[in-house]
Design an enzyme around this catalytic site. Structure first.
Site, mmCIF file in Angstrom:
data_model
loop_
_atom_site.group_PDB
_atom_site.id
_atom_site.type_symbol
_atom_site.label_atom_id
_atom_site.label_comp_id
_atom_site.label_asym_id
_atom_site.label_seq_id
_atom_site.Cartn_x
_atom_site.Cartn_y
_atom_site.Cartn_z
ATOM 1 N N TYR A 301 0.818 -1.206 0.000
ATOM 2 C CA TYR A 301 0.000 0.000 0.000
ATOM 3 C C TYR A 301 0.859 1.266 0.000
ATOM 4 C CZ TYR A 301 -2.903 -3.690 2.068
ATOM 5 O OH TYR A 301 -3.540 -4.879 2.347
ATOM 6 N N GLU A 375 -17.775 -2.183 24.021
ATOM 7 C CA GLU A 375 -18.857 -2.158 23.029
ATOM 8 C C GLU A 375 -19.703 -0.891 23.076
ATOM 9 O OE1 GLU A 375 -19.673 -6.791 21.961
ATOM 10 O OE2 GLU A 375 -20.630 -6.019 23.792
#
Length: 396
Positions: A301, A375
């Site tokens: 990349y 979460e």
């Protein structure tokens, strides 16, 4: 708009957690995300969001605003969907069910957040005009990467994308915080593969062999000159050898030694120059010491560039959404990301959202077997990326 989106994110939080846990329990490796893709397609179908499958497992949803007058502006939001070849620690109720495969880089969080954004944005279609593309991208973790594949297949066209936005977990940031960096942010990445061929023999008779271990050792040390003496010190660069294998014994010199490593930098012109210098150095050392070699540099990349104007806007939006005290500046990072491909095509911004919680013991780095997220970051991720997209479209 901030409070409306936060309220919607709160409303859909249980769904976001369920999405994330399903994805975490069912991870798939790069270019193999078939069930993950089907799961995303099912969620978008149930929501009534049209989509197309691109690159076998990539999914691109499209939400059209209905506010008049219409607009041709297009904002793209990206989440990566692949997992890593890591064995997760045992004992988690939502742990991976696929042996040796784990969402250890937060791609389950990214995907669940973008699905959450789909829920939020479909509720707000009457509030904006223009188009929001939801790009669920495969294979971020493996060269050549899914971003390049999706770009070749037209993900930034039909309709043409104006800006691309991506988010990534950051366990070192406490949940509730978000980080940005304008300009060059993440490094390019290239993989180095070398096999030094000598002539093995008895360790007590070195004059009768061509010792590939000694040659490989010279290569490892000499290659640091590329970074420390041939490189402009104003350009951050890293050259690391992470693997070396010579199948000899305490008194047996092997015939060959294998090495692999990585080269990373923040300048594309220097990157190509460095490749040539490394190749010349490696082959020259091997030949001068009587060995031969097979040497490959697999180009990965490019460096990731956060558009300065777009990143500045998103930082301001983030201050409104998170509070100015929770928006932090990031340093450059020599890890790499295939989101970089988008950043060389259209104005882009790749930011970090806090997912750590030291009080709960959630602070392990990415790419580790005990990585996890708080979460409660899911509703923040879904809400923030929705807000960032909407605010761009609402600005005239």
């Amino acid at each position: 708009m901030v409070e409306i989106i936060k309220s919607l994110a709160e409303k859909f939080e249980d769904k976001l957690v369920a999405f994330r846990r399903h994805l975490h329990q069912n991870p798939e490796l790069s270019f193999q995300e078939y069930n993950t893709s089907k799961f995303i397609q099912k969620a978008l179908t149930e929501l009534g969001v049209p989509f197309q499958v691109i690159g076998s497992t990539g999914v691109v949803g499209q939400i059209e605003g209905s506010l008049q007058p219409t607009s041709e502006r297009v904002i793209a939001l990206r989440a990566d969907i692949d997992a890593l070849p890591i064995q997760e620690i045992p004992g988690r109720a939502y742990g991976s069910s696929n042996q040796g495969v784990m969402h250890a880089c937060g791609h389950d969080m990214h995907t669940a957040s973008l699905l959450g954004a789909a829920y939020i944005l479909t509720q707000l279609k009457q509030s904006f005009s223009g188009t929001i593309k939801l790009v669920f991208q495969p294979a971020e973790e493996k060269i050549p990467g899914g971003a390049q594949l999706l770009i070749k297949e037209g993900v930034l066209k039909d309709p043409p994308v104006e800006t691309m936005v991506g988010q990534h977990v950051q366990p070192s940031l406490e949940v509730g915080k978000i980080g940005f960096r304008s300009g060059k942010y993440m490094a390019s990445v290239d993989e180095l593969f070398l096999r030094v061929r000598g002539k093995g023999g008895h360790g007590a008779l070195p004059h009768l062999v061509v010792d590939p271990i000694v040659v490989a050792s010279q290569v490892v040390l000499a290659c640091q000159q590329v970074v420390s003496r041939m490189n402009d010190p104003r350009i951050p660069s890293v050259l690391s050898w992470g693997y070396i294998k010579g199948e000899g014994a305490h008194n047996v010199i092997p015939d060959a030694v294998e090495l692999s490593g990585t080269f990373r930098t923040f300048d594309e012109e220097w990157r190509i120059q460095a490749h040539q210098k490394i190749k010349s150095l490696v082959t020259g050392i091997c030949e001068s010491l009587g060995a031969t070699c097979d040497f490959e540099i697999k180009q990965g990349y490019p460096f990731l560039f956060n558009d300065i104007e777009l990143t500045g806007k998103l930082q301001n939006y983030a201050k409104a959404y998170f509070g100015a005290e929770n928006v932090v500046d990031l340093d450059i990072w020599t890890a790499s990301e295939d989101f970089a491909y988008y950043s060389h095509e259209v104005p882009s911004c790749f930011y970090r959202i806090g997912t750590g919680n030291k009080d709960k013991g959630i602070n392990s780095p990415v790419h580790t077997s005990n990585f996890d997220i708080d979460e409660s970051s899911l509703k923040l991720g879904a809400g923030a990326i929705s807000y960032f997209a909407l605010m761009q479209l609402l600005e005239r």
